[in-house]
Design a protein around this motif. Structure first.
Motif, PDB file in Angstrom:
ATOM      1  N   THR A 216       0.847  -1.182   0.000  1.00  0.00           N
ATOM      2  CA  THR A 216       0.000   0.000   0.000  1.00  0.00           C
ATOM      3  C   THR A 216       0.885   1.234   0.000  1.00  0.00           C
ATOM      4  OG1 THR A 216      -1.921   1.073   0.998  1.00  0.00           O
ATOM      5  CG2 THR A 216      -0.257   0.200   2.521  1.00  0.00           C
ATOM      6  N   SER A 217       0.289   2.326  -0.395  1.00  0.00           N
ATOM      7  CA  SER A 217       0.936   3.633  -0.311  1.00  0.00           C
ATOM      8  C   SER A 217      -0.182   4.662  -0.360  1.00  0.00           C
ATOM      9  CB  SER A 217       1.919   3.855  -1.463  1.00  0.00           C
ATOM     10  OG  SER A 217       1.227   4.098  -2.674  1.00  0.00           O
TER      11      SER A 217
ATOM     12  N   GLN B  61      -1.780   6.456  -5.931  1.00  0.00           N
ATOM     13  CA  GLN B  61      -2.768   5.672  -6.665  1.00  0.00           C
ATOM     14  C   GLN B  61      -2.250   4.311  -7.138  1.00  0.00           C
ATOM     15  OE1 GLN B  61      -6.066   6.407  -6.840  1.00  0.00           O
ATOM     16  NE2 GLN B  61      -5.420   8.020  -5.431  1.00  0.00           N
ATOM     17  N   ARG B  62      -0.941   4.123  -7.112  1.00  0.00           N
ATOM     18  CA  ARG B  62      -0.385   2.834  -7.536  1.00  0.00           C
ATOM     19  C   ARG B  62      -0.265   1.840  -6.381  1.00  0.00           C
ATOM     20  NH1 ARG B  62       3.105   2.045 -11.838  1.00  0.00           N
ATOM     21  NH2 ARG B  62       4.800   1.579 -10.394  1.00  0.00           N
ATOM     22  N   GLY B  63      -0.409   2.313  -5.157  1.00  0.00           N
ATOM     23  CA  GLY B  63      -0.425   1.416  -4.010  1.00  0.00           C
ATOM     24  C   GLY B  63       0.850   0.627  -3.782  1.00  0.00           C
ATOM     25  N   GLY B  64       1.993   1.205  -4.137  1.00  0.00           N
ATOM     26  CA  GLY B  64       3.256   0.490  -3.944  1.00  0.00           C
ATOM     27  C   GLY B  64       3.513  -0.552  -5.019  1.00  0.00           C
ATOM     28  N   LEU B  65       2.961  -0.338  -6.204  1.00  0.00           N
ATOM     29  CA  LEU B  65       3.038  -1.326  -7.284  1.00  0.00           C
ATOM     30  C   LEU B  65       4.469  -1.718  -7.645  1.00  0.00           C
ATOM     31  CD1 LEU B  65       1.590  -3.032  -9.430  1.00  0.00           C
ATOM     32  CD2 LEU B  65       1.653  -1.023 -10.932  1.00  0.00           C
ATOM     33  N   SER B  66       5.394  -0.773  -7.703  1.00  0.00           N
ATOM     34  CA  SER B  66       6.772  -1.107  -8.094  1.00  0.00           C
ATOM     35  C   SER B  66       7.420  -2.055  -7.091  1.00  0.00           C
ATOM     36  CB  SER B  66       7.615   0.166  -8.236  1.00  0.00           C
ATOM     37  OG  SER B  66       7.132   0.951  -9.299  1.00  0.00           O
ATOM     38  N   ALA B  67       7.261  -1.797  -5.811  1.00  0.00           N
ATOM     39  CA  ALA B  67       7.810  -2.677  -4.777  1.00  0.00           C
ATOM     40  C   ALA B  67       7.110  -4.032  -4.805  1.00  0.00           C
ATOM     41  CB  ALA B  67       7.688  -2.036  -3.407  1.00  0.00           C
ATOM     42  N   ASN B  68       5.807  -4.010  -5.042  1.00  0.00           N
ATOM     43  CA  ASN B  68       5.032  -5.243  -5.120  1.00  0.00           C
ATOM     44  C   ASN B  68       5.544  -6.106  -6.269  1.00  0.00           C
ATOM     45  OD1 ASN B  68       2.681  -7.017  -5.867  1.00  0.00           O
ATOM     46  ND2 ASN B  68       1.819  -6.011  -4.070  1.00  0.00           N
ATOM     47  N   GLU B  69       5.710  -5.497  -7.446  1.00  0.00           N
ATOM     48  CA  GLU B  69       6.189  -6.250  -8.607  1.00  0.00           C
ATOM     49  C   GLU B  69       7.595  -6.802  -8.373  1.00  0.00           C
ATOM     50  OE1 GLU B  69       3.735  -4.082 -12.220  1.00  0.00           O
ATOM     51  OE2 GLU B  69       5.705  -3.292 -11.676  1.00  0.00           O
TER      52      GLU B  69
ATOM     53  N   PHE C  64      -3.946   4.817   0.605  1.00  0.00           N
ATOM     54  CA  PHE C  64      -4.145   4.300   1.961  1.00  0.00           C
ATOM     55  C   PHE C  64      -4.916   5.278   2.847  1.00  0.00           C
ATOM     56  CE2 PHE C  64      -2.803   3.801   6.399  1.00  0.00           C
ATOM     57  CZ  PHE C  64      -3.079   2.462   6.610  1.00  0.00           C
ATOM     58  N   SER C  65      -4.490   6.527   2.888  1.00  0.00           N
ATOM     59  CA  SER C  65      -5.118   7.512   3.783  1.00  0.00           C
ATOM     60  C   SER C  65      -6.588   7.748   3.466  1.00  0.00           C
ATOM     61  CB  SER C  65      -4.365   8.837   3.736  1.00  0.00           C
ATOM     62  OG  SER C  65      -3.079   8.667   4.258  1.00  0.00           O
ATOM     63  N   GLU C  66      -6.970   7.531   2.226  1.00  0.00           N
ATOM     64  CA  GLU C  66      -8.368   7.719   1.824  1.00  0.00           C
ATOM     65  C   GLU C  66      -9.211   6.478   2.068  1.00  0.00           C
ATOM     66  OE1 GLU C  66      -8.479   8.994  -2.280  1.00  0.00           O
ATOM     67  OE2 GLU C  66      -6.776  10.333  -1.944  1.00  0.00           O
ATOM     68  N   ASN C  67      -8.591   5.317   2.134  1.00  0.00           N
ATOM     69  CA  ASN C  67      -9.321   4.051   2.175  1.00  0.00           C
ATOM     70  C   ASN C  67      -9.150   3.247   3.458  1.00  0.00           C
ATOM     71  OD1 ASN C  67     -10.448   4.154  -0.521  1.00  0.00           O
ATOM     72  ND2 ASN C  67      -8.344   3.915  -1.238  1.00  0.00           N
TER      73      ASN C  67
END
Length: 173
Positions: free
Chosen positions: A109-110, A113-121, A143-146
């Motif tokens: 998460t982040s 809007q990508r939610g940490g996609l690069s680290a996830n991949e 994260f802060s919005e959801n």
């Protein structure tokens, strides 16, 4: 089938830890808190002269005993944090196929809007190259919005249902 979870962040306010703990609460998952580990930066010289840090040996043993592993990974500058990369470096040196025959779920998460996609991949790829049977990656954007920090729950009902389904399906496979 033993399921373990750990978070690749050493931040005391890690949003990835908050997300992971909210998702595994009341589930049969053993959480391994690596946040305060003082593991030296990986060095072949340290490995040869001093051996593996006890914390790495312990985590490798936990991984060996588990069937399913949940990894929540944080992102720094579009990559995994140095803390997480160091843990992964030590683990992969401890055992070349550290995740052999394991089912892995990578969460990130982040506040973006990508939610940490690069680290996830990166982490999904790393686990795959290190023997994981199956690896799934899921990101949780904004994260802060959801996420309700006060109550430590996902506040976006659609995302909450999605992630609860993902976790339940993963644990019960």
């Amino acid at each position: 089938m033993k399921t373990i979870a750990f978070v690749g962040s050493n931040s005391s306010k890690s949003i990835n830890k908050q997300l992971a703990l909210s998702l595994i609460k009341n589930k049969e998952v053993e959480f391994i808190d690596i946040q305060n580990w003082n593991v030296p930066m990986y060095s072949e010289d340290i490995q040869i002269n001093e051996g593996f840090p006890e914390a790495i040996v312990s985590l490798a043993s936990e991984i060996s005993d588990a069937s399913n592993i949940i990894i929540a990974v944080n992102e720094h500058n579009s990559n995994v944090s140095a803390f997480m990369k160091n843990i992964l470096d030590w683990l992969s040196r401890h055992s070349k196929k550290i995740f052999a025959e394991k089912k892995i779920l990578v969460l990130s998460t982040s506040n973006g809007q990508r939610g940490g996609l690069s680290a996830n991949e990166f982490t999904v790829g790393f686990c795959s190259r290190n023997g994981a049977e199956t690896v799934e990656g899921f990101t949780f954007p904004a994260f802060s919005e959801n996420f309700d920090i006060e109550n430590q729950v996902i506040s976006n009902l659609e995302k909450k249902k999605q992630f609860e389904t993902i976790i339940s399906n993963f644990i019960n496979k």
